[in-house]
Design a protein around this motif. Sequence first.
Motif, mmCIF file in Angstrom:
data_model
loop_
_atom_site.group_PDB
_atom_site.id
_atom_site.type_symbol
_atom_site.label_atom_id
_atom_site.label_comp_id
_atom_site.label_asym_id
_atom_site.label_seq_id
_atom_site.Cartn_x
_atom_site.Cartn_y
_atom_site.Cartn_z
ATOM 1 N N THR A 19 66.276 49.452 78.121
ATOM 2 C CA THR A 19 65.425 49.837 76.993
ATOM 3 C C THR A 19 65.374 51.354 76.810
ATOM 4 O O THR A 19 65.388 51.842 75.676
ATOM 5 N N MET B 268 59.348 45.328 75.899
ATOM 6 C CA MET B 268 60.366 45.361 74.849
ATOM 7 C C MET B 268 59.788 45.816 73.525
ATOM 8 O O MET B 268 60.485 46.372 72.687
ATOM 9 N N MET C 148 64.432 46.842 67.369
ATOM 10 C CA MET C 148 63.986 46.512 68.723
ATOM 11 C C MET C 148 62.640 45.799 68.671
ATOM 12 O O MET C 148 62.399 44.836 69.399
ATOM 13 N N ALA D 216 61.803 42.004 69.853
ATOM 14 C CA ALA D 216 60.820 41.854 70.921
ATOM 15 C C ALA D 216 59.764 40.800 70.589
ATOM 16 O O ALA D 216 59.096 40.270 71.478
ATOM 17 N N ASP E 59 66.019 44.393 77.934
ATOM 18 C CA ASP E 59 65.730 43.428 76.863
ATOM 19 C C ASP E 59 66.344 42.051 77.159
ATOM 20 O O ASP E 59 66.803 41.813 78.278
ATOM 21 N N GLN E 60 66.366 41.187 76.151
ATOM 22 C CA GLN E 60 66.787 39.801 76.395
ATOM 23 C C GLN E 60 68.264 39.684 76.734
ATOM 24 O O GLN E 60 68.719 38.649 77.180
#
Lengths: 274, 498
Positions: free
Chosen positions: A62, A240, A226, A230, A56-57
Motif C-alpha cells: 500500500t 486499504m 484504491m 478497499a 491490498d487484496q
Amino acid sequence: MKRFFSNLNFTVGFTMSLVVVLAAVLSLVWTPFDADKMNAKNRLQGPSWTHPLGTDQYGRDTLSRVMTGAVSSIIVGLVTVAIGLSLGVLLGLASAYFGKFVDEVIMRISDLLFGFPAVLTAILITSILGPSMINAMLAIGIFYIPVFARLTRAVAMTLWEREFITAARAGGVGEWTITWRHVLPNILSPLLIQGTVQFAVAILAEASLSYLGLGTQPPTASWGRMLNEAQTFMSRAPWMAIFPGLAIAWAVLGFNLLGDGLRDTLDPKMVRMR
Amino acid sequence: MKKIILAMLTFTLLIPAQQLLAQTPKKGGSLIVCQPAEPPGLDPTANTAAAIDRVVFSNIYEGLVKVKRTGEFVPGLATAWKVSPDGKVYTFTLRKGVTFHNGEPFTAHTAKWNLERSAAETTKNAHPEYFRGIEKIETPDDHTLVVALKDVDALFIAHMAEGDAVMLPMKGHENAASQPVGTGPFRFVAWVRGDRVEMVRNEKYWNPELPYLDKVTFKFIGDPSAQIAALKAGDIDVIGYIAAPEQASEMEKDKRFKVFAGTTTGEVIMSTNNKRKPFDNKLVRQAMAHAIDRETVIDLVMFGYGTPIGSHWSPSTPYYKDLTGKFPYNPEKARELLAKAGYPDGFEATIKLPAIYSYSRRAGEVIADMLGQVGIKLKIEVVEWGYWLDRIFKQKDFDLTMIGHVEAWDIGIYANPDYYFQYDSQEFRDAYAKALKAPNEAEKAEWFGRCQEIIAEDAVNGYLFSAPSLPIMKNAVMNWWENYPTIALDATEVWLDQ
C-alpha cells in the motif's frame, strides 16, 4: 521569502504539499516494492515493518501504491490548472480588453459552464469519451477555464482604470504592450492563489472520478481507485481504505493551506481586514 | 487447494443432509431472498437475462423437464418421456390435474402451443434453436405429447429443462413479463419496481406436499456490502448468490449464518478474439494458457471459491472432462511458445473488462499481471455493460475480455464462427454435430468429451474457473440448494426451522 514563512498557513501548507511532491518524485525512481506487482501470499496484511501501510487484496504494497498515486494526483492537478490558466487568462484578457460583444459572449458561456454541476458533467464527458486519465483531466480542465477567465477579467478591468495604466497610455505605449507588461504581471498573484486552490480541487475531483472508475485505469495506482477497491474489504483490511483516504485529505488540505497562505501574504489588504 | 475445496464442498454438503434426516420440514413462514440484479421482465421465454430465471424459474413457471439438485433431469410437468429407437421421437406423458394460477388447465394442447410459439418466426425467445429442430407435434390425448424431431438432438431434453422452455398459459401469456402466470408452487403477487418481487404459495399446486413456505420475496440489492448488512440486520434471509466472495469467507466465521460453496454451470473465461492478430496464432493462445496460474487466479479473485477448468465445461455438468492439466502454469514454456510464434519480446494488447462484474474486473487485473510476466503487456480498459454488449459481443471489437458464461450445455457457441470470440474450426463443428447426434450415452460422453478437448487444445479462450454458487443464509433456512446445476433460485422445497 521570510515574509511567506512568517505565515503559519503558508508554512504548514507548503510543508504538507512538499511531502506530497517529494513522495511523487521519489516514487518515480524508487518505491519500497513494485507498486503493481501482485503477490498472492502477501495479500491483506496489516501494517508491519516490511509493509508499513499493509498490503491490498492482490498483495501489493500500500505504501508503494500511495506514493505512486501521488504522481497521478499531481499530474492531474498540474494539467488541469494549466488548461484552465492558459485558456482562462486568454479569454479573460480578451473579455476585459475588447469588452462589449466579446465580453458578453465569453461571460455568458462561462455562466453556462458554471450552471452545470462540475463533477456530474465530468462524469458525462468521461462516459462519452471513455474512462481514462487523459479524459478525466480534460473534463476537469474545461471547468477551470471560466474560473480563471472571470478572475482575470475582473482584476484586469480594475487595472485598466488605474493611474499607472493611464500614464503608460499617455506615454504612447501600445495596448498590447500595456497588457503584457503592466496588466499581466499584476494579475499573477491572484492567479497563483486561485491556481493553488484549484490544484487541490483537481486532486479531489480526480479521486472522485477514479473512485467511480472513470479516472485513472488499473493497474496504475490512484487514491480514488484504491478507495473504491478497499470498499468491500472495510471490515477485514481497513488500512486499504484509511491510507489512501488520509493521502487525499493530506494533499487537499496541504494545497488549500498553501493557497490560503499565499493569499494572506500576497494580498496584504486581506490581512488588514482580518 | 483442489483438495481443500473438495473437502469444504463435501463438508458443507453434509451439514444440511444430516439436518434433513433429523428433522421433518415445517410448513409456513415467509422467506426473503436477495439477488443483485433486478430482472428486466418476468418472462423467461422472451429474454435471455439470467436474473429472470433466478426469480421465476421453478418458482412461478415450470417446464416439462426439471433439473434435480444433482444435475440429472427429472420429471417436471411431464411425468415420463420415451425416446424412439432412432432417437427422433419423444413421447411425453404429462402430469394430470395441473392448472395454471389463473385456473386454466395444463394439457397437451397447451404444451404444443408453447413449443410452437417458441419456434415461430416472430418469437421473442432467446433460444428459438432449441425448438426449431421440431418437425411436428402431435397430441393423441390430453396427457400425451409426441414430439418428432427433424434430426437426432442429444440436448433436446436438456433444452426442455431450461428456463427458455417453461410453459405459459394460452390466455394471459401476453402480460407474462409483468404479470407472470405459471403452474409453479408459488403464485405471483406483486412487483415493486426497483425493490422486490413477491409471490405466495399456490394452494392448488399439483404436489399437495409442496411448497413449505407461505411466501417468498425476491429483493434486489446490488451492492455486496449492502447485501451483507441487510442479512446481518435480518432484513433478508438468503443471499441467493454472492457478488463478492471476500464477504463469504468473513461470513463463514459467523455462527448465525451458513455459507454453501457449491458449484454452478457458469464458466469464467478470458474471451479471446480468435480473428485478430496476434491471437489468430494458436501458439500465442497456448502461450497465454501456460502463463495463467489458475489456482492463484481463484485465490486472488474468488478468495479460493471456485473450481479450475481447462475447457468450456463446468464440472457440475455431465460428461465433464478434466483438462486443467493440458497447459500447466509454466511461464518459461509460455515465453518459448511466444518466441516460436514470432514474438520473442512479447506484444501489447488491450483487455476490456465489464464494470458491473467485480469478478471480471479483478480477474482482468490479475491476468494482466500474469501475462505481463511473460512479456504480454495488457492495457486494461473498464467498460460499461451496454458498451460491452454492443462493441464486444455484437461488433467483436476487442482483443481480450473477461466474462462468465452462465448457461449449461453452451459449448455449441464454439460451432458458430460468428460468435464474438470468432473461433472457426471444422474439426470442432464435426465433433459437436456427432455429439448432438450420438444415439447412446457412451457416444454422447465420447463426443462431448472430444468437443471439450478440441477447444482446450486450440486454447480458444483462457479457461479460468467455474463460478461458485456461494449462497449465504440464516441458520433457520433449510434445504436451500448447495449446487446450482441450473439457473434458478428454487424455493419449492425450502423451509424455515423456527
